[in-house]
Design an enzyme around this catalytic site. Structure first.
Site, PDB file in Angstrom:
ATOM      1  N   SER A 256      49.207  34.991  32.386  1.00  0.00           N
ATOM      2  CA  SER A 256      50.443  34.584  31.739  1.00  0.00           C
ATOM      3  C   SER A 256      51.528  34.799  32.721  1.00  0.00           C
ATOM      4  O   SER A 256      52.480  35.742  32.241  1.00  0.00           O
ATOM      5  CB  SER A 256      50.431  35.094  30.328  1.00  0.00           C
TER       6      SER A 256
ATOM      7  N   SER B  42      41.502  42.915  31.296  1.00  0.00           N
ATOM      8  CA  SER B  42      40.098  42.517  30.775  1.00  0.00           C
ATOM      9  C   SER B  42      39.517  43.680  30.405  1.00  0.00           C
ATOM     10  O   SER B  42      38.951  44.038  29.446  1.00  0.00           O
ATOM     11  CB  SER B  42      39.048  41.809  31.534  1.00  0.00           C
TER      12      SER B  42
HETATM   13  P1  ADP Z   1      41.978  41.569  35.240  1.00  0.00           P
HETATM   14  O1  ADP Z   1      41.525  41.211  33.799  1.00  0.00           O
HETATM   15  O2  ADP Z   1      43.395  41.850  35.146  1.00  0.00           O
HETATM   16  O3  ADP Z   1      41.960  40.568  36.388  1.00  0.00           O
HETATM   17  P2  ADP Z   1      39.924  43.300  35.630  1.00  0.00           P
HETATM   18  O4  ADP Z   1      40.116  44.217  34.145  1.00  0.00           O
HETATM   19  O5  ADP Z   1      38.948  42.300  35.608  1.00  0.00           O
HETATM   20  O6  ADP Z   1      41.533  42.901  35.808  1.00  0.00           O
HETATM   21  O7  ADP Z   1      39.667  44.374  36.644  1.00  0.00           O
HETATM   22  C1  ADP Z   1      40.557  45.537  36.970  1.00  0.00           C
HETATM   23  C2  ADP Z   1      39.641  46.602  37.940  1.00  0.00           C
HETATM   24  O8  ADP Z   1      40.547  47.550  37.853  1.00  0.00           O
HETATM   25  C3  ADP Z   1      38.286  46.896  37.209  1.00  0.00           C
HETATM   26  O9  ADP Z   1      37.282  47.091  38.053  1.00  0.00           O
HETATM   27  C4  ADP Z   1      38.894  48.223  36.670  1.00  0.00           C
HETATM   28  O10 ADP Z   1      37.734  49.141  36.541  1.00  0.00           O
HETATM   29  C5  ADP Z   1      39.841  48.808  37.563  1.00  0.00           C
HETATM   30  N1  ADP Z   1      40.838  49.769  37.000  1.00  0.00           N
HETATM   31  C6  ADP Z   1      41.082  50.997  37.555  1.00  0.00           C
HETATM   32  N2  ADP Z   1      41.934  51.523  36.899  1.00  0.00           N
HETATM   33  C7  ADP Z   1      42.095  50.759  35.937  1.00  0.00           C
HETATM   34  C8  ADP Z   1      42.846  51.082  34.347  1.00  0.00           C
HETATM   35  N3  ADP Z   1      43.706  51.955  34.359  1.00  0.00           N
HETATM   36  N4  ADP Z   1      42.982  50.157  33.682  1.00  0.00           N
HETATM   37  C9  ADP Z   1      42.062  49.021  33.730  1.00  0.00           C
HETATM   38  N5  ADP Z   1      41.150  48.727  34.888  1.00  0.00           N
HETATM   39  C10 ADP Z   1      41.243  49.659  35.825  1.00  0.00           C
END
Ligand code: ADP
Length: 214
Positions: free
Chosen positions: A110, A43
């Site tokens: 997915s 996300s």
């Molecule tokens: P998902 O949608 O895969 O469940 P989220 O985007 O909601 O994951 O959460 C990912 C977390 O990891 C966030 O708190 C984000 O700030 C952190 N994070 C750290 N490094 C990264 C990166 N390289 N890319 C994306 N998120 C990251």
């Protein structure tokens, strides 16, 4: 879940060609399919990428897991059958958005390879860009932005991907893009996708650029 087959339906072709739509929007539409464990960063990357694309004049739109489950797919749970139907519907919606000319960014765990491959198969060659958003499960569990891993470890969430034996995650075998979010920051991940889109001629000026030059 069985999908009912309607009868007596006919496909109505439109009068606008794909090329006309692409020229109007200054881009080659595609579906950027982010897949990976909960909290791997799907996300976060999706929203950041959408923002950069829009700022540069490229019509883009995010389909996000939780948001879709609030509406279109609110009657689906997390059994393998429901997960498959969840992805099938999202794939069909993404296909429509791509047909409309957008760069669609999808953010869904997915977990099943077959479900993702099925979505790839309903799109035209080059339209489906699979992005493996990869981080070790320990890193995802330590981030745990929604507190879901904590709940899963307590046994409060059944069928939690990567934790419950009945909910495995099947990593892509040959994704177009592989991001390691434990070693790359968000900006580097977004830049990697942008470079791919540029190198493969998806970005062709955009609407913003056209508007500025006229
Ligand atoms: P998902 O949608 O895969 O469940 P989220 O985007 O909601 O994951 O959460 C990912 C977390 O990891 C966030 O708190 C984000 O700030 C952190 N994070 C750290 N490094 C990264 C990166 N390289 N890319 C994306 N998120 C990251």
């Amino acid at each position: 879940m069985t999908v009912r087959q309607a009868q007596n339906i006919t496909w109505h072709p439109g009068h606008v060609t794909r090329e006309e739509r692409n020229n109007l929007l200054g881009q080659r539409p595609c579906c950027i399919w982010l897949t990976g464990l909960s909290a791997c960063g799907k996300s976060t990357i999706a929203m950041a990428l959408e923002q950069v694309l829009i700022q540069r004049g490229y019509p883009a739109y995010v389909l996000d897991g939780d948001n879709i489950r609030h509406g279109l797919n609110k009657n689906l749970g997390f059994s393998p059958e429901d997960r498959a139907e969840n992805i099938r519907r999202i794939g069909e919606v993404a296909k429509l958005f791509v047909d409309a000319g957008l760069i669609v960014i999808t953010s869904f765990i997915s977990p099943y390879r077959a479900d993702r491959d099925r979505v790839r198969s309903i799109m035209l060659p080059g339209e489906f860009i699979e992005v493996f958003v990869d981080a070790p499960i320990e890193v995802c569990a330590a981030r745990d932005p929604k507190g879901l891993y904590a709940k899963a470890f307590r046994g409060d969430i059944k069928e939690f991907t990567g934790i419950s034996p009945e909910a495995p995650y099947e990593p892509p075998l040959s994704p177009e893009i592989h991001l390691r979010t434990d070693t790359m920051n968000v900006e580097e991940c977004v830049e990697t996708i942008l470079q791919y889109l540029l190198a493969h001629h998806y970005l062709q000026g955009g609407v913003g650029a056209k508007g500025r030059s006229s």
